[in-house]
Design an enzyme around this catalytic site. Structure first.
Site, PDB file in Angstrom:
ATOM      1  N   ILE A   1       0.790  -1.371  -0.058  1.00 33.36           N
ATOM      2  CA  ILE A   1       0.095  -0.057   0.133  1.00 33.36           C
ATOM      3  C   ILE A   1       0.872   1.266   0.162  1.00 33.36           C
ATOM      4  O   ILE A   1       0.544   2.450  -0.570  1.00 33.36           O
ATOM      5  CB  ILE A   1      -0.875   0.020   1.305  1.00 33.36           C
ATOM      6  CG1 ILE A   1      -1.664  -1.473   1.325  1.00 33.36           C
ATOM      7  CG2 ILE A   1      -1.794   1.374   0.883  1.00 33.36           C
ATOM      8  CD1 ILE A   1      -2.561  -1.699   2.528  1.00 33.36           C
TER       9      ILE A   1
ATOM     10  N   SER B   1      -6.102  -0.723  11.037  1.00 35.81           N
ATOM     11  CA  SER B   1      -6.739  -1.761  10.442  1.00 35.81           C
ATOM     12  C   SER B   1      -8.006  -1.955  11.013  1.00 35.81           C
ATOM     13  O   SER B   1      -8.321  -1.671  12.359  1.00 35.81           O
ATOM     14  CB  SER B   1      -6.067  -2.922  10.491  1.00 35.81           C
ATOM     15  OG  SER B   1      -6.682  -4.113  10.352  1.00 35.81           O
TER      16      SER B   1
ATOM     17  N   TYR C   1      -0.926  -8.283  16.866  1.00 32.24           N
ATOM     18  CA  TYR C   1      -1.029  -7.234  15.723  1.00 32.24           C
ATOM     19  C   TYR C   1      -2.321  -6.550  16.023  1.00 32.24           C
ATOM     20  O   TYR C   1      -2.531  -5.082  15.873  1.00 32.24           O
ATOM     21  CB  TYR C   1      -1.448  -8.144  14.436  1.00 32.24           C
ATOM     22  CG  TYR C   1      -1.600  -7.165  13.255  1.00 32.24           C
ATOM     23  CD1 TYR C   1      -0.737  -6.372  12.690  1.00 32.24           C
ATOM     24  CD2 TYR C   1      -2.901  -7.337  12.492  1.00 32.24           C
ATOM     25  CE1 TYR C   1      -0.914  -5.674  11.307  1.00 32.24           C
ATOM     26  CE2 TYR C   1      -3.271  -6.464  11.358  1.00 32.24           C
ATOM     27  CZ  TYR C   1      -2.284  -5.585  10.976  1.00 32.24           C
ATOM     28  OH  TYR C   1      -2.583  -4.987   9.877  1.00 32.24           O
TER      29      TYR C   1
ATOM     30  N   LYS D   1      -2.844  -2.339  16.206  1.00 34.27           N
ATOM     31  CA  LYS D   1      -3.624  -1.524  15.463  1.00 34.27           C
ATOM     32  C   LYS D   1      -4.720  -0.607  16.411  1.00 34.27           C
ATOM     33  O   LYS D   1      -5.035   0.425  15.701  1.00 34.27           O
ATOM     34  CB  LYS D   1      -4.086  -2.304  14.366  1.00 34.27           C
ATOM     35  CG  LYS D   1      -3.317  -2.959  13.511  1.00 34.27           C
ATOM     36  CD  LYS D   1      -2.657  -2.012  12.509  1.00 34.27           C
ATOM     37  CE  LYS D   1      -1.379  -2.160  12.287  1.00 34.27           C
ATOM     38  NZ  LYS D   1      -0.773  -0.982  11.104  1.00 34.27           N
TER      39      LYS D   1
HETATM   40  N1  LIG Z   1      -3.126  -5.594   3.469  1.00 33.01           N
HETATM   41  C1  LIG Z   1      -3.838  -5.279   4.059  1.00 33.01           C
HETATM   42  O1  LIG Z   1      -4.983  -6.040   3.858  1.00 33.01           O
HETATM   43  C2  LIG Z   1      -4.144  -4.578   5.340  1.00 33.01           C
HETATM   44  C3  LIG Z   1      -5.285  -4.318   5.987  1.00 33.01           C
HETATM   45  C4  LIG Z   1      -5.185  -3.395   7.238  1.00 33.01           C
HETATM   46  C5  LIG Z   1      -4.096  -2.566   7.383  1.00 33.01           C
HETATM   47  N2  LIG Z   1      -2.882  -2.769   6.691  1.00 33.01           N
HETATM   48  C6  LIG Z   1      -1.806  -2.031   7.054  1.00 33.01           C
HETATM   49  O2  LIG Z   1      -1.469  -1.145   5.952  1.00 33.01           O
HETATM   50  C7  LIG Z   1       0.271  -0.866   6.107  1.00 33.01           C
HETATM   51  C8  LIG Z   1       0.850  -1.658   5.077  1.00 33.01           C
HETATM   52  O3  LIG Z   1       1.004  -2.868   4.722  1.00 33.01           O
HETATM   53  P1  LIG Z   1       0.957  -3.580   3.557  1.00 33.01           P
HETATM   54  O4  LIG Z   1      -0.003  -4.413   3.588  1.00 33.01           O
HETATM   55  O5  LIG Z   1       1.261  -2.700   2.207  1.00 33.01           O
HETATM   56  O6  LIG Z   1       1.972  -4.594   3.960  1.00 33.01           O
HETATM   57  P2  LIG Z   1       3.467  -4.845   3.268  1.00 33.01           P
HETATM   58  O7  LIG Z   1       3.340  -5.377   1.896  1.00 33.01           O
HETATM   59  O8  LIG Z   1       4.000  -6.050   3.931  1.00 33.01           O
HETATM   60  O9  LIG Z   1       4.411  -3.636   3.621  1.00 33.01           O
HETATM   61  C9  LIG Z   1       4.766  -3.199   4.785  1.00 33.01           C
HETATM   62  C10 LIG Z   1       6.010  -2.207   4.713  1.00 33.01           C
HETATM   63  O10 LIG Z   1       6.386  -2.076   5.939  1.00 33.01           O
HETATM   64  C11 LIG Z   1       7.768  -1.961   6.043  1.00 33.01           C
HETATM   65  N3  LIG Z   1       8.262  -2.350   7.498  1.00 33.01           N
HETATM   66  C12 LIG Z   1       8.211  -3.422   8.034  1.00 33.01           C
HETATM   67  N4  LIG Z   1       9.119  -3.508   9.191  1.00 33.01           N
HETATM   68  C13 LIG Z   1       9.429  -2.379   9.366  1.00 33.01           C
HETATM   69  C14 LIG Z   1      10.426  -1.779   9.934  1.00 33.01           C
HETATM   70  N5  LIG Z   1      10.926  -2.365  11.016  1.00 33.01           N
HETATM   71  N6  LIG Z   1      11.047  -0.695   9.582  1.00 33.01           N
HETATM   72  C15 LIG Z   1      10.837   0.076   8.608  1.00 33.01           C
HETATM   73  N7  LIG Z   1       9.683  -0.480   7.665  1.00 33.01           N
HETATM   74  C16 LIG Z   1       9.242  -1.659   7.962  1.00 33.01           C
HETATM   75  C17 LIG Z   1       8.139  -3.106   5.014  1.00 33.01           C
HETATM   76  O11 LIG Z   1       9.326  -3.065   4.540  1.00 33.01           O
HETATM   77  P3  LIG Z   1      10.180  -4.261   4.211  1.00 33.01           P
HETATM   78  O12 LIG Z   1       9.834  -4.820   2.703  1.00 33.01           O
HETATM   79  O13 LIG Z   1      11.924  -4.228   4.138  1.00 33.01           O
HETATM   80  O14 LIG Z   1      10.024  -5.369   5.152  1.00 33.01           O
HETATM   81  C18 LIG Z   1       7.197  -2.736   3.945  1.00 33.01           C
HETATM   82  O15 LIG Z   1       7.680  -1.637   3.159  1.00 33.01           O
HETATM   83  C19 LIG Z   1       0.607  -1.715   7.691  1.00 33.01           C
HETATM   84  O16 LIG Z   1       0.486  -0.818   8.672  1.00 33.01           O
HETATM   85  C20 LIG Z   1      -0.651  -2.628   7.719  1.00 33.01           C
HETATM   86  O17 LIG Z   1      -0.925  -3.154   9.027  1.00 33.01           O
HETATM   87  C21 LIG Z   1      -2.990  -3.535   5.601  1.00 33.01           C
END
Ligand SMILES: NC(=O)c1ccc[n+]([C@@H]2O[C@H](COP(=O)([O-])OP(=O)(O)OC[C@H]3O[C@@H](n4cnc5c(N)ncnc54)[C@H](OP(=O)(O)O)[C@@H]3O)[C@@H](O)[C@H]2O)c1
Ligand SMILES: *[C@@H]1O[C@H](CO)[C@@H](O)[C@H](O)[C@H]1NC(C)=O
Length: 318
Positions: free
Chosen positions: A48, A170, A202, A206
């Site tokens: 995202i 979330s 988690y 959130k």
């Molecule tokens: N996907 C869903 O359905 C969903 C639903 C509700 C909320 N969310 C929220 O949306 C946000 C984005 O998630 P996403 O779904 O896009 O997940 P994602 O594809 O796993 O991306 C997560 C990002 O966070 C980075 N990250 C993780 N640990 C980190 C750290 N210690 N320091 C700096 N960066 C770090 C990752 O970097 P690396 O690539 O280096 O690991 C990656 O760039 C999150 O906060 C998640 O909780 C997602």
């Protein structure tokens, strides 16, 4: 034959119901001017965050990808530049699982960058383990690292004519709990013994994101900075990368059928970044490009205030 038709009908109905509720799509219509403005997106190298960076770069913002992995960040930047034609996307090292890294990021940023208009606390993970400072990894990265980051950047945000802070939460916050005793005892919210592995932790982190935004809005009264928390939808990203294989067996088919793509998943974040006139909704929780009601525990003034004060202590701010 009749049973077959009925079966197909029921499956069709369930599908439509899901697409209209849990997996509903929405579209950001905001038009706030972004050229000349600077944005930080944590974890903007994939998912995202990358989709959000893509759109904001396309609208002329200076975009800083605050990521932990230089190689991944640079490959994302080259994609973003290729698609948008922007030349104003840069990488800065930030590992949210280290409070030292958060401090060094902000020091370098504040020296190098004269302005900050939008902070997007996007990075997040579902995983097991501990941070460099010994906190539960989800509490540490999803909440505490972003808490410190935001606090250290607030003065610069206040100099912007209309600064905003967006924190990814979330719908999972609904199952979250804040147990301050556990936090003091274990450096984590909860006992560490979860039925569904690290999913409870988690949800807790959130819920912190929603309460943090609730309290931040109060502390920002009288400034030009506003803040919002976001549920992006259920989005096909790398978020489930640490989930066990047998859980993936269940998730993958549903993901393939129903999950939103990252560009659609970025729309509510973009709404909070780009929509004009939402300032009176500062502190609220958004999904599907609109402010939503939350349960009492997600807007509990006393818990939000206490979480803020505990976070100040745990992150070494006071
Ligand atoms: N996907 C869903 O359905 C969903 C639903 C509700 C909320 N969310 C929220 O949306 C946000 C984005 O998630 P996403 O779904 O896009 O997940 P994602 O594809 O796993 O991306 C997560 C990002 O966070 C980075 N990250 C993780 N640990 C980190 C750290 N210690 N320091 C700096 N960066 C770090 C990752 O970097 P690396 O690539 O280096 O690991 C990656 O760039 C999150 O906060 C998640 O909780 C997602
Ligand atoms: C805050 O907003 C007001 C009203 O739009 C504006 O006049 C003022 O200059 C802004 N403050 C800063 C620091 O830009």
């Amino acid at each position: 034959m009749f049973q077959l038709v009925l079966g197909v009908l029921v499956i069709g109905l369930v599908y439509v119901l899901l697409v209209e509720t849990l997996f509903k799509k929405s579209q950001c219509k905001g038009k706030r001017e972004m050229s000349g403005r600077t944005v930080i997106i944590t974890g903007g190298n994939t998912g995202i965050g990358k989709a959000t960076a893509m759109e904001l770069a396309g609208r002329g913002a200076r975009v800083i990808l605050a990521c932990r992995n230089q190689q991944k960040a640079e490959s994302a930047i080259s994609d973003i530049m290729k698609v948008t034609g922007s030349t104003d996307v840069v990488y800065m090292q930030l590992d949210l699982s280290s409070l030292r890294s958060v401090r060094s990021f902000t020091e370098i940023f504040l020296k190098a960058e004269p302005r900050l208009d939008l902070l997007i606390n996007n990075a997040g993970l579902i995983a097991d383990g501990r941070t460099e400072d010994g906190f539960g990894i989800e509490f540490g990265v999803n909440h505490l690292g972003h808490f410190l980051l935001t606090c250290l950047l607030l003065d610069r945000l206040k100099e912007s004519p209309e600064g905003r802070v967006i924190t990814m939460s979330s719908m999972a916050h609904r199952w979250g709990k804040i147990d301050f005793d556990a936090l003091v005892a274990n450096k984590d919210l909860g006992t560490g013994r979860y039925s569904w592995q690290f999913f409870q932790a988690y949800c807790n982190s959130k819920l912190c994101n929603v309460l943090f935004t609730h309290e931040l809005a109060k502390r920002l009264k009288g400034t030009n900075v506003t803040c919002y928390s976001v549920h992006p939808g259920i989005v096909k990203t790398e978020l489930s990368r640490h989930v066990s294989l047998w859980q993936k067996v269940f998730i993958e088919p549903v993901a393939w059928l129903l999950f939103l793509d990252p560009t659609t998943g970025a729309q509510t974040t973009l709404h909070c970044a780009l929509q004009e006139g939402i300032e009176p909704l500062s502190g609220r929780y958004f999904s599907c490009c609109a402010a939503q009601d939350v349960s009492a525990k997600a807007k509990d003034d006393a818990v939000a205030k206490k979480l803020w004060e505990v976070s100040e202590r745990l992150s070494g701010l006071c």
